[in-house]
Design a protein around this motif. Structure first.
Motif, mmCIF file in Angstrom:
data_model
loop_
_atom_site.group_PDB
_atom_site.id
_atom_site.type_symbol
_atom_site.label_atom_id
_atom_site.label_comp_id
_atom_site.label_asym_id
_atom_site.label_seq_id
_atom_site.Cartn_x
_atom_site.Cartn_y
_atom_site.Cartn_z
ATOM 1 N N GLU A 1 47.763 41.082 52.684
ATOM 2 C CA GLU A 1 47.747 40.590 51.306
ATOM 3 C C GLU A 1 46.424 40.892 50.608
ATOM 4 O O GLU A 1 46.380 41.077 49.397
ATOM 5 C CB GLU A 1 48.103 39.108 51.242
ATOM 6 N N HIS A 2 45.331 40.997 51.406
ATOM 7 C CA HIS A 2 44.025 41.272 50.787
ATOM 8 C C HIS A 2 43.968 42.677 50.178
ATOM 9 O O HIS A 2 43.105 42.966 49.382
ATOM 10 C CB HIS A 2 42.906 41.098 51.821
ATOM 11 N N LEU A 3 44.898 43.551 50.570
ATOM 12 C CA LEU A 3 44.911 44.897 49.992
ATOM 13 C C LEU A 3 45.631 44.956 48.653
ATOM 14 O O LEU A 3 45.544 45.940 47.938
ATOM 15 C CB LEU A 3 45.621 45.881 50.946
ATOM 16 N N LEU A 4 46.368 43.894 48.331
ATOM 17 C CA LEU A 4 47.170 43.943 47.107
ATOM 18 C C LEU A 4 46.296 43.866 45.863
ATOM 19 O O LEU A 4 45.341 43.109 45.810
ATOM 20 C CB LEU A 4 48.151 42.762 47.049
ATOM 21 N N ASP A 5 46.666 44.619 44.878
ATOM 22 C CA ASP A 5 46.002 44.556 43.587
ATOM 23 C C ASP A 5 46.219 43.156 42.983
ATOM 24 O O ASP A 5 47.321 42.614 43.052
ATOM 25 C CB ASP A 5 46.631 45.616 42.688
ATOM 26 N N ALA A 6 45.166 42.603 42.398
ATOM 27 C CA ALA A 6 45.257 41.229 41.867
ATOM 28 C C ALA A 6 46.349 41.096 40.814
ATOM 29 O O ALA A 6 47.054 40.082 40.749
ATOM 30 C CB ALA A 6 43.912 40.804 41.286
ATOM 31 N N ALA A 7 46.520 42.128 40.009
ATOM 32 C CA ALA A 7 47.527 42.065 38.938
ATOM 33 C C ALA A 7 48.933 42.018 39.535
ATOM 34 O O ALA A 7 49.822 41.343 39.012
ATOM 35 C CB ALA A 7 47.384 43.267 38.018
ATOM 36 N N ILE A 8 49.127 42.699 40.653
ATOM 37 C CA ILE A 8 50.431 42.674 41.329
ATOM 38 C C ILE A 8 50.683 41.276 41.878
ATOM 39 O O ILE A 8 51.751 40.696 41.730
ATOM 40 C CB ILE A 8 50.451 43.707 42.489
ATOM 41 N N TRP A 9 49.674 40.747 42.542
ATOM 42 C CA TRP A 9 49.732 39.407 43.135
ATOM 43 C C TRP A 9 50.207 38.389 42.087
ATOM 44 O O TRP A 9 51.079 37.573 42.339
ATOM 45 C CB TRP A 9 48.313 39.086 43.624
#
Ligand SMILES: Nc1ncnc2c1ncn2[C@@H]1O[C@H](COP(=O)(O)OP(=O)(O)O)[C@@H](O)[C@H]1O
Ligand SMILES: [Mg+2]
Length: 388
Positions: free
Chosen positions: A245-253
């Motif tokens: 989850e730490h690899l996910l782009d914040a906007a996607i999250w």
């Protein structure tokens, strides 16, 4: 109650065309379960009944989600393909073909939360009709092997919808620009039909945009994904899964209405897992407690692998009292990497060391009597070991 998930699924399906006798009987079953102290099961049935009451008060009939635009997926439908390689962008599993596996074992509170979400999804059309936008997307994250993919499949089966699983090998094209186009095509396909879109190992396409090594292309891919997720949010069910989850782009999250962490199993869940995975072989309560204790820090998939190895050993060598410990030491030698599980490493040190550790462990609190059963020896031998 045995087979409760099946009973629950039958109740949910039956309640799509409810009648007073059915509602009364489900109510009776709920009260009976509650009397037996099976509060979780009673609660799940209450949710089924509640969803029905909400339907009664808000809309007379169940309307399919945005029926005007959504088609039923027939068997002749094929997923779109990558234009360069011809590889399919998704695989489709129809609900009648889904393996009817058991539900993953999760902490009670988490199971309840997921059941509540599925109940909302099942009533989504009714909520939309009433002007309430239910959350249609779900992000599951956590360590590998914790049951996330299995959970997504169970949800699709409970929803009785085809599961359209994105195939990363097809989606990610070696040609610049094609990956973004593939993503757009896949979403367009999913939006056309009544289905659940599953984006498994989602981080492969949803990586942070400021990765300095992959600037242009990754940016374009993530922007397309953001746009597609935004549009789909209003249109259909999406489950995305990641182990990173730490690899996910914040906007996607932020695009996900529900973000659910699936943790490694706690002590109580490990007991349930070991009992499930060892069903069919004669093991005793002490054995189950020991295995649950040993597998602290392990994922469901790892516990399943360990139990299968024990099962094989017991079947090959006759399931006597001694063989469980033999099976464990064989397994411990065969799987030398104990980095994630210090307790399993102790096992390799032999019975006496293990007995000393078990007697001093706060969590397991084995008595000398249960240890005697476990090691298939006398209590006086155990106390001699412990005095050393
Ligand atoms: N919580 C769990 N309860 C029961 N079985 C589990 C659980 N977690 C993992 N497993 C077993 O391991 C297998 C692999 O799990 P999977 O769903 O692929 O994990 P993930 O997608 O989180 O990596 C499952 O099919 C199931 O047999
Ligand atoms: Mg998975």
């Amino acid at each position: 109650m045995d087979n409760f998930p099946t009973v629950l699924a039958i109740c949910r399906t039956a309640m799509r065309t409810p009648n007073p006798t059915l509602t009364r009987n489900i109510g009776k079953l709920r009260d009976a379960l509650s009397k037996q102290g099976l509060e979780d099961q009673a609660e799940a049935l209450s949710l089924v009944l509640k969803a029905k009451q909400a339907t009664d008060t808000l809309a007379p009939t169940r309307v399919a989600l945005a029926t005007a635009t959504r088609e039923r997926m027939s068997r002749s439908v094929h997923a779109p393909v990558d234009k360069e390689s011809g590889a399919p962008l998704a695989s489709i599993v129809f609900p009648e073909d889904a393996e009817t596996g058991l539900e993953p074992i999760l902490e009670v509170a988490l199971s309840k939360a997921i059941a509540a979400l599925v109940a909302e999804w099942q009533s989504a059309s009714m909520l939309i009709e009433a002007g309430i936008r239910p959350p249609l997307n779900l992000l599951l994250y956590g360590a590998p092997g914790t049951g996330k993919t299995a959970l997504a499949k169970v949800i699709a089966a409970q929803m009785e919808l085809p599961l359209v699983t994105a195939r990363l090998d097809g989606l990610i094209s070696s040609f610049l620009g094609t990956t973004a186009r593939n993503i757009a095509n896949l979403f367009e396909f999913a939006d056309r039909y009544d289905c659940i879109l599953l984006l498994d190992e989602f981080d492969a396409v949803a990586k942070v945009r400021d990765d300095p090594h992959e600037l242009g292309e990754i940016k374009r891919v993530v922007n397309t994904l953001l746009q597609c997720l935004d549009e789909r949010r209003e249109r259909g069910f999406t489950i995305a899964i990641t182990n990173h989850e730490h690899l996910l782009d914040a906007a996607i999250w932020r695009r996900f209405d529900s973000r659910v962490a699936i943790p490694r199993p706690g002590a109580e869940s490990r007991v349930r897992m070991v009992s499930r995975f060892l069903s069919g072989v004669p093991v005793e309560e002490v054995d189950i407690s020991l295995l649950a204790w040993l597998t602290d820090g392990r994922s469901g998939a790892e516990i399943e692998t360990l139990c299968s190895s024990i099962k094989r050993y017991l079947v090959m060598n006759g399931a006597g009292r001694k063989s469980l410990l033999e099976a464990l030491s064989v397994n411990s030698l065969l799987s030398a990497d104990h980095s994630g599980s210090p307790r399993q490493a102790i096992f390799a040190e032999g019975s006496e060391a293990l007995a000393r550790r078990l007697s001093s462990d706060e969590e397991i609190r084995f008595t000398q009597e249960s240890m005697a059963r476990l090691f298939n020896t006398t209590q006086s031998t155990i106390s001699r070991w412990l005095r050393k």
